[in-house]
Design an enzyme around this catalytic site. Structure first.
Site, PDB file in Angstrom:
ATOM      1  N   LYS A  42       0.854  -1.187   0.000  1.00 52.10           N
ATOM      2  CA  LYS A  42       0.000   0.000   0.000  1.00 52.10           C
ATOM      3  C   LYS A  42       0.891   1.238   0.000  1.00 52.10           C
ATOM      4  CE  LYS A  42      -3.766   1.952   2.851  1.00 52.10           C
ATOM      5  NZ  LYS A  42      -4.493   1.772   4.133  1.00 52.10           N
ATOM      6  N   SER A  78      -9.214   1.648   3.144  1.00 55.48           N
ATOM      7  CA  SER A  78      -8.321   2.448   2.340  1.00 55.48           C
ATOM      8  C   SER A  78      -7.261   1.631   1.601  1.00 55.48           C
ATOM      9  CB  SER A  78      -7.646   3.516   3.215  1.00 55.48           C
ATOM     10  OG  SER A  78      -6.825   2.907   4.210  1.00 55.48           O
ATOM     11  N   SER A  86      -9.526  -0.755   7.184  1.00 53.37           N
ATOM     12  CA  SER A  86      -8.877  -0.514   5.893  1.00 53.37           C
ATOM     13  C   SER A  86      -8.160  -1.694   5.273  1.00 53.37           C
ATOM     14  CB  SER A  86      -7.891   0.663   6.019  1.00 53.37           C
ATOM     15  OG  SER A  86      -8.588   1.861   6.252  1.00 53.37           O
TER      16      SER A  86
END
Length: 558
Positions: free
Chosen positions: A135, A219, A243
């Site tokens: 990420k 996210s 997330s």
């Protein structure tokens, strides 16, 4: 700060630069891109038409098989890395899921690993040659970390000293490299991080590869989307309100959310990093449960607590798995949280898991803990405790605006006063104690306390963009810093998951969520559930997730 170039121009240049890093032979034609936009499901056969049979064979193996085959010299790290780089390149072109591409560096690293194995006949570590995606919060030397902010293009989020630009490396990055991983891309995330969808002003929106009418979640949405498309089989994300778990459930993959102090967050970019009462945690997403365990075991094997004093010194406890593979476990099931009821596909997924476990000889009881609305209110207050000043400081660097979806939540305001902050801390502790007391009380009936809780990840399977109204199902777990795993269960089916005309919403938000359910739109969306244990029980919840998957397999084979 004087801004010499418009934010729109900077974003466009960044997008073009990213695409330029894709080798010419891997670039799709305008006709292929147009077909992708009109396609409902980009996974499986659609993306695999752009790959060779050999590349498909490699990228559909799970993480454990790949590291074993590389170690046994049945595959090379270069072969594996090339296949995943190409599949990730195609995934990004059809699904907009990458922020950073560094394939050339990855292939050089893979060649070095192959040379090491050939010379020493010994792997560098347990992840030797395995491509791992990150990420875009994790710093990799020489690579941008924008975290979705245009103002940080060309540098690293949180690095204010120009001399340090691109020299910072997250501790977790260093640990992954030390055990043999190959890093090759960083994945998309939403502006601000605190959003259950994935969109920002740099690359726009990342949709759900299984159903482009829906969001991939957030996210860590780019991670979920990339795994769904087979461009990775083990990735690293973060979770402060769901997330890691939300993208896993929405994209039909597995996830592990550990207790925050289990893995290192040192030198990882974050929103409002000074808020550490309820910390964000590093977690894994994978196409297999084995991949989650492989990643956790490998990183813990580096003793991260030696370099990061925030990490508790708990090595991987392999003996726990056997303890929780006994014949009869005790599960709680949270069907709904009395605030927003789950859509029909989610309820069907819960029922399927419960019935499978019961048929396998396990006990399942209804779970009625303290109201999740209380935990949601407290947790939400901490996420926005600084009055959005951190977010606006990053927006100011480029002049980019907040996304329209976020304007209401991130209005600039005054930070919470210290006395109010402290009072909220006490309220959070009170809730945590009440939840723990309830959990302990489950032993009263037969002496066996509940081992794990089954609950929704969200009240919907994926979500129609703009209609994610209720995040309490994940946030309550962050408030208590519990360990959680997500397993994929089924997919929404418009024929089976019909609208329940008798359903009576219990609140306005519940009505909004229920009105958003359309069986035709949701058809094909993955449904996952989360399994929850208490603090620092990562090995336990992985073992229990394995029990649940075995029960589901037996249930479906009857």
């Amino acid at each position: 700060m004087e801004i010499s170039q418009s934010w729109e121009a900077r974003a466009a240049a960044k997008r073009a630069d990213t695409l330029e890093k894709i080798p010419e032979g891997w670039r799709l034609s305008p006709a292929d891109l147009a077909r992708a936009k009109s396609q409902r499901d980009l996974t499986g056969a659609f993306i695999e038409q752009f790959l060779t049979l050999g590349e498909i064979a490699i990228t559909t193996k799970d993480s454990i098989d790949l590291v074993n085959e590389i170690r046994e010299k049945q595959l090379t790290a270069v072969q594996v890395t090339t296949a995943f780089c190409k599949r990730a390149a195609v995934a990004h072109q059809v699904n907009n899921c990458l922020h950073e591409i560094f394939f050339t560096r990855a292939l050089t690293r893979a060649a070095q690993l192959d040379a090491h194995l050939a010379t020493t006949n010994s792997p560098v570590g347990p992840l030797h040659g395995l491509p791992i995606s990150l990420k875009d919060q994790f710093h990799v030397k020489g690579v941008d970390t924008t975290m979705g902010y245009i103002g940080w293009i060309g540098r690293n989020l949180g690095v204010t000293d120009p001399a340090q630009t691109h020299h910072i490396e997250s501790q977790l990055t260093t640990e992954l490299l030390s055990v043999g991983a190959v890093l090759y891309c960083k994945t998309s995330l939403p502006q601000t991080l605190l959003f259950g969808e994935t969109k920002n002003n740099i690359i726009g929106e990342t949709l759900n590869p299984h159903n482009q009418h829906l969001s991939c979640g957030g996210s860590s949405g780019g991670e979920g989307a990339l795994l769904a498309l087979g461009g990775s089989n083990l990735g690293v994300g973060t979770d402060i309100g769901g997330s890691v778990r939300i993208p896993a459930a929405f994209n039909g993959v597995f996830a592990l959310k550990p207790t925050p102090e289990r893995l290192s967050y040192r030198d990882v970019a974050n929103t409002n990093p000074g808020q550490n009462t309820y910390r964000s945690t590093v977690g894994f997403l994978s196409t297999s449960l084995g991949g989650l365990e492989l990643g956790l075991r490998a990183v813990l094997g580096t003793k991260p607590w030696v370099r990061d004093p925030a990490v508790v010194p708990i090595p991987f406890r392999g003996e726990v798995a056997g303890e929780y593979r006994r014949s009869a476990l005790n599960f709680g099931v949270l069907w709904a949280d009395h605030a927003v009821g789950p859509h029909p596909p989610v309820l069907r997924g819960l029922r399927e898991v419960v019935e499978a476990l019961r048929q396998a000889g396990h006990k399942v009881v209804d779970w009625e803990p303290p109201l999740q609305a209380t935990a949601k209110r407290i947790h939400f207050s901490f996420l926005f405790a600084d009055g959005a000043h951190d977010v606006h400081s990053h927006l100011t660097l480029s002049g980019e605006p907040l996304l329209p979806d976020l304007e209401g939540s991130f209005k600039l305001g005054d930070p919470i006063p210290l006395a109010e902050y402290q009072d909220l801390t006490l309220q959070g502790l009170d809730y945590e104690r009440a939840y723990s007391d309830y959990w302990n009380s489950t032993a009263a009936a037969d002496g066996q306390v509940v081992d794990a809780v089954i609950m929704p990840v969200a009240p919907h399977a994926a979500v129609i963009p703009g209609k994610y109204y209720h995040t309490a199902y994940t946030e309550v777990i962050n408030l208590m810093n519990y360990s959680a795993a997500v397993i994929p269960v089924t997919k929404a089916n418009k024929t089976v998951d019909v609208v329940d005309a008798s359903y009576q919403p219990v609140s306005e938000v519940d009505r909004m969520n229920w009105d958003a359910y359309d069986p035709d739109i949701y058809h094909g969306a993955p449904v996952g559930v989360q399994l929850v244990a208490r603090k620092f029980e990562e090995e336990k919840i992985l073992a229990i997730a394995g029990v649940a998957m075995e029960a589901l397999k037996a249930f479906r084979n009857k």
